[in-house]
Structures are given as C-alpha cells and as structure tokens.
Design an enzyme around this catalytic site. Structure first.
Site: not given
Lengths: 388, 373
Positions: A11, A105-106
C-alpha cells in the site's frame, strides 16, 4: 498439501500527496491535501503532515480547510497518478504474476514459493520496497501474512515505509488487541452493533462462538466475522483480468513481401520476447501474433501452449504457424510477437520428462542473453534470424 | 467428363477426403477443391492440403466420357448427401458440374484440373506391410499423449519406428509419453535389417488418415511407403500421403524407467474410480492427486482451495517399500479411458522420478509426477 501461502499487501503511503511532494520538492514537509477543491469536494489523500490536523481521506474539503487553514490544497492529477501506478505495477510484476490490484496504490501479491528467488516473505517485502523506491522515489508499506485479510491489516500498522510480518500461526494474537473497526466488512452500522454488544477489540470477538456471532449477524456475516477475527481467510489472490503480456513489434518503412524474410523477423521478435521472459523468470502460456497489412488492416492471432515456455524457438514456431495461417501473400506492414498468461517459472509445478535437455537449452539461451547484454542485440542470434 | 455412379458409394468415397480440405479461406483456392478424375471405368477423387493428401477410388463406374475437373468439395458433398436418388449422373458442361436428378437440377462451379497444386509428396521409398487394425491400435494407444502445438521438439508428431521385425509407436507432450510396440506378421526385409526405418507424422493428419482407413478397410491390409518427405498409406480403394515432420523427436528411450523400487498391481476399474473421485477436489491451477502406496493399500488425496478435499483408499498389490507420488489426474484418466485391461501395473522409484504404467505386454505410459507439493 495446502502449505501456508505468503501474501503481501502493498500500500503506497499517502499516494497522491506523496506524488505531489515528489514532483514539487517545495511541498516536502508541508501539509498537502489532494482532492476535490469545489464546494462539495472531498479529500482524496492527505499527507502525513496534514493528518496531524485531523485531515483524512473522504473528509469534505471545506472541513479540511477549517481544520488546516495553512494546508496546500491541490487538485487531483489522475493521469499522473495512473502513470506512477503503472510503474509500481511493473515493479510488482518482477516479483510475481499473481497480483490483485485493489486500486491505483494498493495490491495483493501472492509470493508463495518464491523463497529461492527472493528469500522469505519479509525479505521479499524489503526488496519490493526498495524496488518501488528506486522506480518512483515513493515509499510503500507492506504487510506479510498467510492470508489477504491479515496482510491488509498488517500493512497499515507501521506506515509510512513500514513492513509488518505476521508469521503463520500467530494471527490470533496479532489481531487480538486491534479495534473491531479493523474487521473487514465492518462498516459504520456493524461497528455500532459490535459496540452495542460491548465488543471493542478483535479479542472480544475471538472469545465469542461462531454460533453467537451467527445469531447476532446472520449466517453469512456471522461466519465471516468468526473466521476473519481468528485470522482465517481462504480467499486467494486473484490476478486481474487481461493478465499482462510481453510483446515486441516492428513497423516496416517498406512493406515486406517475402515469407522467409517475415519468418526471420518473427524470430528476432521471438528472441526479444524470450529474453524478457527469462530475465523476469516468467513463462508465457499463450503466444500472440500481430499482423498489419497496409494500410490499416490489423489482425491478432493467438495460440495456447500446453506447456508455458520461455524458449525463443517455441515462441517463434508458434508465431510462424499463426503467421502462415493468417496471411496469404499480402504485403506486411507490421509484425508483432507476444506472450500472455504469464506464470512464474518455478510455479509451473509439473516438471517435464526431458527437463535435463531443457536445462541444456536454457543455459545456451542464457549465455546468448549475456552476450547480448554485453555486446548489443545484433551480436548473436539463432540461425535464420539475421536474414536481410 | 460424364459419369453415372451409385450415390452412396460416391458419398462414402468423398467423406474421408473432407478432413484434408481446408475449412477456411486458403491462400490457394484450388486447395479447397475436390479433384475428380473419371477414367475408363473408375473414379479417382482427391483432396489435399500442404500436409496431407487423400485419394479414394471407386471401381466399376459407368464412365461415359473420361475427363477431370475441380469442384468445391464441401458443397458437392452436401449436395450428394441431400439427394434422395440411388444413382446420380454427373457431367461437366461449360465450366459447371451439372447434376440432373429426379429432385431437381443442380449446377456447381467447376474448375480446371490443371490448377490443382503439385503436392511434391515423394512416393518412392521403403515399403512396409501391416494390417489397418494394427495402425489403428497404435494410433489410438498413443495419439492422446502428443503435444497439440508447436514445441521445441517436434512433439506434435507421432513417431513410428520399425526395427527387428517390430513396429514401435511413440507420442509425448513432454510430460507424459505413450509407447506401444507390436511384431509385424509379415516382416519385411527393411524392418529386419539393421537400420530399420523411422517416420514422424503430425497427429492431426494422422487422425484423418486413420479415420479414413478405418472407414474404408477396417479389416484390410495396408502398405506403408516411407519416402524422404512423406509416408503414403495404400489400401485397394485409397492412397493417403502424410508429409513427415522435419523436427527432431526427443530421445525418449532414456526416460523410460527400467528398474524401479516399487511395483504395484491394481484393478484398473477401481483405480480409475478412485482417481475420478479425488479429481473432483482439484482445479486447473492445481491438478494434482497424491497417491500413497503403503502395505496393501493405495491412498488417494487431493485438495483445492475454495473447493475442498478428498481422501479415498483401495487395495493394491505392492512389492517394494512404497511411498507417495503426485500425478495430474487428467494424464492418468487419458490412458485409463482407452485401456480395457483388468489389472494394470505401476512401476515407480520415488516421488520425483517418472512413473511407468504397464498397460499390456508392450504398451507403456510414462508420466512425470508433480513435485514440490
């Protein structure tokens, strides 16, 4: 037979705000808030500096401005973040093809069985963290566990730039002190009901029987809470649709007519694809051919292999088969060769009867790769690929 | 060209040719055609692709005017199939194949026989006689193990090997291998010689060949002619040429286990049933069933995330220390399906070396186990 899996939840730290701080060094150390700047706008990401003021994602921007009047408020630059996200994804792909992105983003990564390549889950996480930093100059936090849920909880506990490892078998004690809001699927309403029952920590939930939880939350939710509170989450990492492929293509200034010449170009392309596969220690399960006849008629053909490969000659033979079937003498403007359905080399699971031979061939291919790395692409090739 | 022919004979002679004729657009339109030659009292029909050429012959036909033409194969076949007439008259007239019948008048565009491509199948080579039934048996005992696509070795081919009065047939996809050998009843001089002969033929074309031969002369005899670039199969009513594959077949002899620590005898039906049951809890990602041989029992186990697990047990006759070995159940099912033996034998060394299933005196199936589970 079901050995514990090694799952990473990776993350990015305050992703949008971190990208802005990276691109404008004057923003470093300052409260940066990225989000909708209009009247009804909400915060997408707040930098760690801004979080100290009580600004967090999903907070209405108007409230954020009142809490942090000196903050720097920036609009969302989605195309930039998407570009960075693709770089991160590429970094992920050097570790495993089993990637399940949750957002820009993760993502979850299943790195089970890559000990030989990258070491333990923790070591893999360190390498991944370094790789992402090197590629993007951004930090990422990673949780390492045997299940998706525990990995996700873990990644959030030591942000930014943290790595939290939960060894298999220690899930229950790891989760016990955490608040019930950490339970996956526990929204506001459920949290209210958990609180009403006097359940504040996950340990409180762990002490209840499955039956009690089912009575409170119904069969599906009750079972779900019972399982994940005790660290059991059997969901596997599901790679996203349209799995990544590796391909090379070339457009000709003068259309090609000669079939042998086309075959030779296909071999050069196959060599490039094979080399990239070997470098990434991946095998391709499908070979694809792209073909353009002038001016714009473009065809794609593909063939599934029974055994995933990284062998130039297998890729080339498959491409030639597809080419010969798709073309009947027309001039060719563009040729492309690619592979898809990528799998990790050592995960193929089924060794071959003739692997001893294959090892020899592979050493030869790797030796060729080394020569190309040192002396350039034109320095060596299979017989037949240098036709002009 | 003009002839009269029994419709069902014509249809029966044409049907085996269709697999040789490309379905889709071919660069060479003539390849989509059936080549018909009407000789004095017989018809010769031929269809081809670049890899396979099938010719069938119908004797004692009433040819009124010898000649030849090309005709689109599938429409002509469909027409024959749809006609109710017992006998059909066929004639070429002004670029058309005309079929006047009781149920209507049909015309199909006909082409010039000179346009039929030169196939360059070499027909001059070593002659080997064998019964059609032997070719058929060897093909069905091995073809399922052949690779279905291009691989580094030419494993999409089936290898025929004649030596010492015996013919051996082998197919492999690199993970399992089927091998069957039979003596030839009328050994030929070449097979008896020292060098023998070899031919590697593509699985797909061989399938069409075997089906055609089975349909035309199931109990008949066959002559194989092995030339430099093709193998031609000849029976009285047909000749089929298959282009030989140029690639190299892997050195299969080395991977056949000779002496192993364990020999297990078991009842084929029970083994297959246990395998099918445990295969239920496997998936594409993990197609693996562990078989543990211990004492007089075999234990089958499998597990798949999100599906479940299975454990079953059956009695076997084990000699050796026993042990565990993990197989892809689909690989085993493929061979169990075609075997009608009552009991089978498995010979294996350990969990990482290939297992050898002995299905008959000279019919073995070698499977590489899955490791690392």
């Amino acid at each position: 037979m079901a050995a514990p899996r090694t799952i990473l939840h990776a993350d990015m730290d305050a992703f949008y705000a971190a990208v802005e701080q990276r691109d404008d060094p004057s923003l470093k150390g300052k409260p940066v808030i990225v989000g909708g700047l209009g009247k009804r706008g909400v915060v997408s990401t707040a930098s760690y500096e801004a979080r100290k003021f009580g600004v967090h994602s999903a907070l209405p921007t108007a409230i954020a401005r009142s809490r942090c009047p000196d903050g720097i408020y920036l609009p969302v630059r989605m195309s930039v973040y998407a570009g960075v996200s693709a770089q991160i994804r590429e970094a992920f792909e050097e570790f495993t093809p089993l990637i399940e992105p949750l957002s820009l983003d993760e993502a979850f990564l299943d790195v089970t069985g890559s000990e030989l390549l990258f070491g333990s889950g923790e070591e893999t996480a360190r390498l991944l963290q370094a790789k992402v930093l090197e590629r993007t100059r951004l930090t990422i936090s990673i949780g390492v566990a045997a299940s998706k849920f525990v990995a996700k909880v873990a990644s959030d506990l030591d942000k930014p730039n943290g790595i939290v490892v939960v060894p298999p078998g220690t899930e229950v004690e790891f989760l016990a002190p955490l608040p019930v809001s950490r339970l996956w699927g526990a929204g506001k309403v459920t949290q209210g009901r958990l609180a009403a029952l006097g359940l504040r920590t996950i340990q409180d939930v762990q002490q209840l029987s499955r039956k009690t939880l089912v009575a409170q939350f119904g069969e599906a939710f009750g079972t779900h809470f019972f399982e994940i509170a005790n660290g059991r989450d059997l969901r596997s990492v599901v790679p996203d649709r349209g799995a990544k492929s590796i391909s090379h293509e070339v457009t000709f200034e003068t259309d090609l007519i000669d079939t042998d010449h086309c075959h030779a170009i296909l071999l050069q392309l196959a060599e490039g694809v094979g080399r990239r596969l070997r470098r990434a220690e991946l095998l391709g399960g499908t070979v694809k051919l792209k073909l353009r006849f002038p001016p714009f008629k473009t065809l794609s053909r593909q063939i599934k292999l029974a055994t995933p490969t990284d062998d130039d000659r297998v890729i080339h033979q498959s491409a030639v088969t597809l080419f010969d079937a798709a073309r009947s003498g027309e001039p060719v403007r563009l040729l492309g060769v690619g592979v898809a359905n990528l799998v990790r080399e050592h995960e193929a699971g089924q060794p071959g009867l003739f692997d001893a031979d294959r090892g020899k061939a592979k050493r030869a291919l790797r030796a060729m790769d080394d020569i190309r790395d040192r002396f350039g692409d034109g320095s060596i090739g299979h017989g037949g690929s240098r036709a002009e | 060209m003009k002839f009269l022919c029994d419709r069902s004979r014509l249809e029966a002679a044409l049907a085996p040719i269709l697999p040789a004729i490309p379905v889709k657009d071919s660069p060479n339109q003539a390849l989509l055609s059936l080549h018909i030659v009407a000789e004095e009292d017989r018809l010769v029909l031929q269809g081809s692709n670049l890899e396979l050429s099938i010719e069938t012959r119908i004797e004692s036909v009433k040819v009124e005017e010898p000649g030849q033409c090309l005709v689109p194969a599938r429409p002509f076949y469909q027409l024959l199939h749809e006609l109710p007439d017992a006998t059909v008259r066929v004639e070429v007239e002004g670029g058309k194949l005309v079929v006047p019948t009781s149920s209507g008048h049909f015309e199909i565009v006909a082409g010039n026989a000179d346009d039929f491509p030169e196939l360059e199948f070499d027909m001059e080579g070593v002659e080997v006689p064998m019964p059609v039934s032997l070719l058929s048996q060897h093909f069905h005992a091995t073809e399922f193990a052949a690779a279905r696509e291009a691989t580094r070795y030419a494993m999409n081919g089936i290898l025929f090997n004649g030596k010492d009065g015996k013919v051996t047939t082998v197919a492999t996809d690199g993970r399992r291998l089927a091998l069957i050998a039979s003596p030839l009843e009328s050994p030929d001089p070449v097979t008896d010689g020292s060098a023998g002969w070899q031919a590697l033929l593509p699985q797909k074309s061989l399938l069409a060949t075997v089906k055609a031969l089975e349909g035309l002369a199931e109990d008949g005899d066959l002559a194989l002619n092995i030339s430099t670039n093709a193998v031609t199969f000849t029976i009285p009513s047909a000749s089929i040429s298959v282009r030989r594959l140029a690639g190299q077949f892997p050195d299969y002899d080395n991977v056949i286990p000779r002496e192993t620590a364990n020999t297990v005898e078991f009842e084929r039906g029970a083994f297959e049933a246990n395998l099918r049951r445990t295969a239920v809890t496997t998936d594409d990602l993990n197609p693996a069933v562990r078989i543990t041989f211990e004492g007089s029992q075999a234990r089958f186990e499998s597990e798949a995330t999100g599906i479940g697990s299975a454990k079953t047990v059956m009695d076997v006759n084990l000699s050796g220390p026993g042990g565990s070995i993990v197989f892809n159940p689909h690989f085993l099912a493929d061979v169990l399906r075609i075997s009608d033996a009552e009991t089978l034998r498995l010979e294996f060394e350990d969990s990482s070396a290939p297992g050898k299933f002995v299905l008959a005196e000279e019919f073995v199936y070698i499977v590489m186990p899955i490791t690392g589970l």
